[in-house]
Enzyme design. Structure first.
Site, PDB file in Angstrom:
ATOM      1  CB  SER A 134      -0.863   0.030   1.270  1.00 42.97           C
ATOM      2  OG  SER A 134      -1.517   1.271   1.424  1.00 42.97           O
ATOM      3  CE1 TYR A 147      -3.840  -1.812   5.919  1.00 42.86           C
ATOM      4  CE2 TYR A 147      -3.376   0.417   5.172  1.00 42.86           C
ATOM      5  CZ  TYR A 147      -3.683  -0.897   4.894  1.00 42.86           C
ATOM      6  OH  TYR A 147      -3.828  -1.308   3.586  1.00 42.86           O
TER       7      TYR A 147
HETATM    8  P1  NDP Z   1     -11.563  -6.089   1.276  1.00 46.06           P
HETATM    9  O1  NDP Z   1     -12.047  -5.894   2.659  1.00 46.06           O
HETATM   10  O2  NDP Z   1     -12.515  -5.933   0.148  1.00 46.06           O
HETATM   11  O3  NDP Z   1     -10.854  -7.513   1.136  1.00 46.06           O
HETATM   12  C1  NDP Z   1     -10.012  -8.022   2.142  1.00 46.06           C
HETATM   13  C2  NDP Z   1      -9.799  -9.488   1.874  1.00 46.06           C
HETATM   14  O4  NDP Z   1      -8.878 -10.015   2.841  1.00 46.06           O
HETATM   15  C3  NDP Z   1     -11.075 -10.284   1.971  1.00 46.06           C
HETATM   16  O5  NDP Z   1     -11.143 -11.208   0.910  1.00 46.06           O
HETATM   17  C4  NDP Z   1     -10.934 -11.021   3.306  1.00 46.06           C
HETATM   18  O6  NDP Z   1     -11.582 -12.278   3.213  1.00 46.06           O
HETATM   19  C5  NDP Z   1      -9.420 -11.222   3.353  1.00 46.06           C
HETATM   20  N1  NDP Z   1      -8.951 -11.472   4.712  1.00 46.06           N
HETATM   21  C6  NDP Z   1      -8.967 -10.627   5.767  1.00 46.06           C
HETATM   22  N2  NDP Z   1      -8.477 -11.231   6.849  1.00 46.06           N
HETATM   23  C7  NDP Z   1      -8.160 -12.498   6.472  1.00 46.06           C
HETATM   24  C8  NDP Z   1      -7.625 -13.616   7.164  1.00 46.06           C
HETATM   25  N3  NDP Z   1      -7.295 -13.560   8.463  1.00 46.06           N
HETATM   26  N4  NDP Z   1      -7.409 -14.762   6.463  1.00 46.06           N
HETATM   27  C9  NDP Z   1      -7.738 -14.841   5.150  1.00 46.06           C
HETATM   28  N5  NDP Z   1      -8.237 -13.810   4.460  1.00 46.06           N
HETATM   29  C10 NDP Z   1      -8.460 -12.661   5.108  1.00 46.06           C
HETATM   30  O7  NDP Z   1     -10.348  -5.054   1.117  1.00 46.06           O
HETATM   31  P2  NDP Z   1      -9.316  -4.815  -0.099  1.00 46.06           P
HETATM   32  O8  NDP Z   1      -9.637  -5.653  -1.262  1.00 46.06           O
HETATM   33  O9  NDP Z   1      -9.230  -3.361  -0.277  1.00 46.06           O
HETATM   34  O10 NDP Z   1      -7.972  -5.299   0.586  1.00 46.06           O
HETATM   35  C11 NDP Z   1      -7.097  -6.254   0.003  1.00 46.06           C
HETATM   36  C12 NDP Z   1      -5.661  -5.858   0.308  1.00 46.06           C
HETATM   37  O11 NDP Z   1      -5.370  -4.623  -0.337  1.00 46.06           O
HETATM   38  C13 NDP Z   1      -5.342  -5.652   1.782  1.00 46.06           C
HETATM   39  O12 NDP Z   1      -4.075  -6.218   2.064  1.00 46.06           O
HETATM   40  C14 NDP Z   1      -5.285  -4.132   1.917  1.00 46.06           C
HETATM   41  O13 NDP Z   1      -4.451  -3.736   2.966  1.00 46.06           O
HETATM   42  C15 NDP Z   1      -4.715  -3.765   0.567  1.00 46.06           C
HETATM   43  N6  NDP Z   1      -4.917  -2.390   0.133  1.00 46.06           N
HETATM   44  C16 NDP Z   1      -6.172  -1.849   0.097  1.00 46.06           C
HETATM   45  C17 NDP Z   1      -6.337  -0.546  -0.335  1.00 46.06           C
HETATM   46  C18 NDP Z   1      -7.670   0.112  -0.361  1.00 46.06           C
HETATM   47  O14 NDP Z   1      -7.726   1.372  -0.386  1.00 46.06           O
HETATM   48  N7  NDP Z   1      -8.773  -0.621  -0.390  1.00 46.06           N
HETATM   49  C19 NDP Z   1      -5.187   0.270  -0.751  1.00 46.06           C
HETATM   50  C20 NDP Z   1      -3.923  -0.411  -0.674  1.00 46.06           C
HETATM   51  C21 NDP Z   1      -3.810  -1.691  -0.264  1.00 46.06           C
HETATM   52  P3  NDP Z   1     -12.424 -12.982   4.381  1.00 46.06           P
HETATM   53  O15 NDP Z   1     -13.030 -11.900   5.228  1.00 46.06           O
HETATM   54  O16 NDP Z   1     -13.410 -13.823   3.639  1.00 46.06           O
HETATM   55  O17 NDP Z   1     -11.402 -13.804   5.110  1.00 46.06           O
HETATM   56  C1  8X3 Z   2      -5.300   1.189   2.282  1.00 48.90           C
HETATM   57  C2  8X3 Z   2      -5.684   2.532   1.877  1.00 48.90           C
HETATM   58  O1  8X3 Z   2      -5.584   5.013   2.312  1.00 48.90           O
HETATM   59  O2  8X3 Z   2      -5.485   3.585   4.263  1.00 48.90           O
HETATM   60  O3  8X3 Z   2      -3.961   0.881   2.083  1.00 48.90           O
HETATM   61  O4  8X3 Z   2      -3.587   3.750   2.796  1.00 48.90           O
HETATM   62  S1  8X3 Z   2      -5.040   3.759   2.868  1.00 48.90           S
END
Ligand code: NDP
Ligand code: 8X3
Length: 250
Positions: A134, A147
């Site tokens: 991120s 985070y």
């Molecule tokens: P979502 O909440 O849409 O997806 C998160 C995913 O992570 C879900 O599929 C969830 O599945 C899974 N997950 C969470 N905890 C666990 C666990 N303990 N074991 C297995 N799976 C897990 O968020 P995003 O798609 O946005 O996030 C995906 C990644 O992208 C993360 O690492 C996040 O930090 C990163 N990210 C997000 C950004 C944003 O602005 N959205 C920006 C930059 C990075 P389930 O609950 O079914 O287990």
């Molecule tokens: C997840 C998005 O804006 O918190 O990485 O960095 S932000």
């Protein structure tokens, strides 16, 4: 672009958001998919839609379960994407139980997946290991200390694994997006949909498919090319703490 047909690809966190989009993109490019997350029913829905994907219900925090589920798979691509945040409270008002979940998922979850899949990739002399970092792994913002610390750790793990596996033929990539419109904020704000919607109000945030597109570019390069780090932003985001929004109602 290298032919992706029949490559076996794992995506953790494939039940939602970026992971789901990555799974769709890799499948669309010809990969056979292994979909992992805790919510089996959501994975099953996606697998049914894709037609031929394998579902692995697991919690990436559980090192033994991750090893059991993944170590036998002959993966060509592993995307360690599962992750989350809780709250925007300052550290002095933080909740240690939530810190543990975030650190264990975002940091140890990546390590658990790496431990399970890298030995096979190294033995086969090839593979792509992709971490979902991120911009929070490169900058700090108020309320993001824990985070951001985990995503700084993810960047360190990406760099360290490149060194640990030097000369093995395994490629490492970290994809580091800014704000992406997913359920991330809904989880972060513990189900408060109004607060989550406000994060994306008045701004064209990145969409999960944008991130998937960049990731697909990286893993589809010819074998001698390793796209190491992809940093991507919404055009309206200048830094982790600077977003220019359209005035309300426009
Ligand atoms: P979502 O909440 O849409 O997806 C998160 C995913 O992570 C879900 O599929 C969830 O599945 C899974 N997950 C969470 N905890 C666990 C666990 N303990 N074991 C297995 N799976 C897990 O968020 P995003 O798609 O946005 O996030 C995906 C990644 O992208 C993360 O690492 C996040 O930090 C990163 N990210 C997000 C950004 C944003 O602005 N959205 C920006 C930059 C990075 P389930 O609950 O079914 O287990
Ligand atoms: C997840 C998005 O804006 O918190 O990485 O960095 S932000």
């Amino acid at each position: 672009m290298t032919d992706m047909k029949d490559r076996l690809a794992l995506v953790t966190g494939a039940s939602s958001g970026i992971g789901e989009a990555v799974a769709r993109a890799l499948h669309g490019a010809g990969c056979r998919m292994v979909l992992a997350a805790r919510r089996r029913e959501r994975l099953a829905e996606l697998a049914a839609e894709l037609g031929d994907a394998q579902v692995v219900a697991l919690d990436v925090r559980d090192a033994d379960a991750v090893l059991d589920a993944l170590q036998g798979l002959e993966l060509d691509i592993a995307v360690a994407n599962a992750g989350l945040a809780y709250g925007t409270e300052p550290v002095q008002a933080g909740n240690p139980a939530e810190w543990s979940e975030v650190v264990d998922t975002n940091v140890k979850g990546v390590l658990n997946v790496a431990r399970a899949v890298l030995p096979g990739m190294i033995a086969r002399g090839r593979g792509d290991f992709v971490t979902m970092g991120s911009v929070a792994g490169r900058q700090l913002y108020p309320g993001g200390t824990v985070y951001c610390a985990t995503k700084h750790a993810v960047k360190a793990i990406y760099e360290g694994m490149r060194l640990d596996c030097a000369g093995s033929g395994v490629r490492f990539t970290t994809v580091d997006p800014g704000m992406v419109q997913t359920d991330f904020s809904l989880v972060r704000f513990r189900g408060d949909a109004q607060k989550a919607a406000a994060v994306y109000a008045g701004v064209d945030a990145l969409q999960p498919a944008d991130v998937a597109d960049a990731l697909l570019y990286a893993v589809s390069r010819p074998p001698h090319v390793n796209i190491g780090e992809i940093v991507m932003w919404a055009s309206a985001q200048a830094s982790a703490s600077s977003v220019t929004r359209r005035p309300a109602g426009s």
